[in-house]
Write a protein that holds these residues in place. Structure first.
Motif, mmCIF file in Angstrom:
data_model
loop_
_atom_site.group_PDB
_atom_site.id
_atom_site.type_symbol
_atom_site.label_atom_id
_atom_site.label_comp_id
_atom_site.label_asym_id
_atom_site.label_seq_id
_atom_site.Cartn_x
_atom_site.Cartn_y
_atom_site.Cartn_z
ATOM 1 N N GLU A 295 0.720 -1.036 -0.148
ATOM 2 C CA GLU A 295 -0.036 -0.348 -0.066
ATOM 3 C C GLU A 295 0.925 0.924 -0.104
ATOM 4 O O GLU A 295 2.077 1.330 0.303
ATOM 5 N N GLY A 296 0.491 1.952 -0.665
ATOM 6 C CA GLY A 296 1.460 2.946 -0.573
ATOM 7 C C GLY A 296 2.508 3.471 -2.006
ATOM 8 O O GLY A 296 3.116 4.125 -2.440
ATOM 9 N N TYR A 332 8.115 -5.385 -6.654
ATOM 10 C CA TYR A 332 7.669 -3.942 -6.212
ATOM 11 C C TYR A 332 8.971 -3.308 -5.693
ATOM 12 O O TYR A 332 9.695 -4.173 -4.372
ATOM 13 N N THR A 333 9.431 -2.184 -5.779
ATOM 14 C CA THR A 333 10.358 -2.277 -4.706
ATOM 15 C C THR A 333 10.171 -0.837 -3.245
ATOM 16 O O THR A 333 9.079 0.458 -3.718
ATOM 17 N N LEU A 334 10.687 -1.132 -2.339
ATOM 18 C CA LEU A 334 10.103 -0.159 -1.400
ATOM 19 C C LEU A 334 11.823 -0.186 -0.327
ATOM 20 O O LEU A 334 12.050 -0.799 -0.183
ATOM 21 N N ALA A 341 7.257 -10.413 -4.919
ATOM 22 C CA ALA A 341 6.042 -10.487 -4.471
ATOM 23 C C ALA A 341 5.142 -9.649 -6.367
ATOM 24 O O ALA A 341 4.808 -8.780 -6.406
ATOM 25 N N LYS A 342 4.582 -11.170 -7.131
ATOM 26 C CA LYS A 342 3.983 -11.226 -7.941
ATOM 27 C C LYS A 342 2.397 -10.371 -7.766
ATOM 28 O O LYS A 342 2.302 -11.130 -7.349
#
Length: 491
Positions: A295-296, A332-334, A341-342
């Protein structure tokens, strides 16, 4: 707390009728609940009632119905990859074939489906003697009949024989004694409803009514109903009508199917449509498909729950050059780090909205690509080998995907080629589990992919058994209607 009156399917038909009126098809606002007898008096009342039925349909495919959980999560295409509480996570139990009869999502889907049936029954039983004009009377009858058929088509494939309710029931006590119709009886009603709808519905609508069920949608659904029952000649005939009509065509770019603003595109035979930032008319699809913790990042707000994430199995099924693979994001990039995480771009990165269930992301019930592949499958079965029209149908889909045309195949090799295309073309649109059931491959395919504990691949760690090809009837239904309704074998 759910009242007793909605614990059983047939009792849903006596709920106060909540319909809606509209400026255009999606912009609708609720009217006050009102008794059915007092409500159905004018043409406007029936107009509101039909839109109310579409509202119930929207709940089946997003909202409380959790359709994708019961079909895609059940298959080898998606899994709930975030661990839940062992033994009591309703979603993970569906993924792993460990659901119990009181699983909340099985109950919710049953209830939302029969709520839709209730609304269509209320329309169909009254419209013939109503003041509705002839053209609208035909249209509304066709729409309500098709929606009822679609509800029963889903129910019979998931639960087997179910209570067959085709009129409003006003006697609660009597409703508890309604038993399950046979699978054959349910299919007979579905065929009758879709045949009627096909003869009444218009080919197209104006822009303000995009999303309503058309003649082509009824024909496509009827073709799928026939295909499911292995009535191949009848299925091919229905799909041929859709193909030869010239009403639909594939979008030239596969990724465009999942861009914003694609409601009513040329490939959309039947969409369940939603409207973002419109006070309860949005879908929750981005929230459900976005990986937990994203989220975000992948979506702005409203929660990211990871209910339906692509498996490595489906991601690895694509061959080099197949553009459809790009619909699966690998992560995704965090904070500068990549999180593996597909997720499905077509839901997560499209019309995400500003909160939970506030997205304009629609659900494709039938795309023209599905029709072409089902048509190819039916023709191959009818002719015991691929004919020119079968090749033409499958090769249209493959060409858009960036793949070479097929040629020179046998009955068996073409059949397997169609099965592969059906999986790769629309893996996250509610078809895979039903395709496995229809083609008698569910046990073989799923059990060939069993993994050990803690080695999640497609969501199962022990072989599934034949009885698990159907879900259990919800506990609330059985307990309130015993002995009229008996539980499915094995549960």
């Amino acid at each position: 707390m759910i009242s007793k009156n909605i614990k059983i399917a047939v009792a849903l038909v006596v709920l106060a009728f909540s319909a809606t009126s509209c400026e255009d098809f999606l912009e609708s606002k609720p009217i006050s609940q009102i008794g059915e007898t007092d409500f159905f008096k004018t043409e406007s009342d029936f107009t509101q009632a039909v839109v109310g039925a579409y509202s119930a349909l929207a709940q089946v495919y997003s909202g409380n119905g959790y359709y994708s959980l019961l079909v895609d999560l059940r298959s080898d295409n998606t899994s709930e990859l975030v661990a839940g509480a062992s033994g009591n996570d309703a979603k993970r139990n569906i993924d792993e074939f460990r659901e119990t009869t009181d699983n909340e999502h099985l109950t919710a889907f049953w209830q939302t489906s029969y709520a839709l049936i209730a609304r269509t029954n209320s329309i169909l039983v009254r419209i013939d003697g109503s003041p509705v004009g002839d053209d609208l009377k035909k249209q509304y009858t066709g729409e309500a009949s098709a929606m009822r058929a679609l509800a029963y088509f889903n129910l019979v494939r998931l639960y087997g024989g179910v209570p067959l309710v085709t009129e409003p029931v006003t006697d609660i006590d009597a409703s508890y004694s309604v038993g399950r119709a046979s699978v054959q009886e349910v299919y007979a009603q579905i065929e009758a409803d879709l045949t009627k709808a096909e003869g009444l519905l218009p080919v197209t609508y104006d822009d303000a009514n995009t999303g309503r069920i058309t003649k082509g949608a009824a024909q496509s659904l009827l073709g799928q109903v026939y295909l499911t029952q292995k009535k191949y000649a009848e299925a091919a005939a229905e799909f041929r009508k859709v193909v030869s009509s010239g009403t639909y065509k594939l979008l030239s770019v596969y990724a465009d199917l999942y861009k914003a603003g694609q409601q009513g595109n040329s490939e959309a035979v039947l969409q369940v449509q939603y409207k973002g930032a419109a006070n309860g008319l949005g879908s929750n699809l981005p929230n459900h498909f976005a990986p937990t913790g994203s989220e975000g990042i992948t979506i702005p707000s409203g929660g990211a729950y990871g209910f339906n994430q692509p498996t490595d199995d489906i991601a690895n099924a694509y061959t080099k050059g197949d553009v459809r693979r790009n619909n699966i994001a690998d992560g995704y990039t965090l904070g500068g780090a990549f999180v593996a995480a597909k997720y499905v771009r077509g839901y997560v990165e499209r019309e995400t909205g500003g909160g939970y269930a506030d997205s304009g992301a629609d659900w494709y019930v039938v795309r023209y690509a599905d029709v072409l592949l089902n048509y190819a499958e039916a023709l191959n079965e009818v002719n015991k080998g691929p004919v020119a029209d079968a090749y033409a149908a499958i090769n249209q889909v493959r060409k858009r995907a960036g793949l070479a045309d097929l040629a020179g195949l046998t009955y068996e090799t073409f059949k397997n080629a169609v099965y592969d295309e059906e999986r790769l073309e629309s893996p996250f649109e509610g078809h895979r589990w039903f395709d496995l059931l229809r083609t008698d491959r569910a046990l073989t395919v799923m059990n060939s992919k069993v993994s050990g504990p803690g080695k999640s691949t497609v969501g199962i760690s022990t072989p599934i058994k034949p009885y698990q090809l159907l879900y259990p009837i919800p506990t609330l239904v059985v307990t309130t209607s015993s002995p009229a309704i008996v539980q499915n074998e094995g549960y």
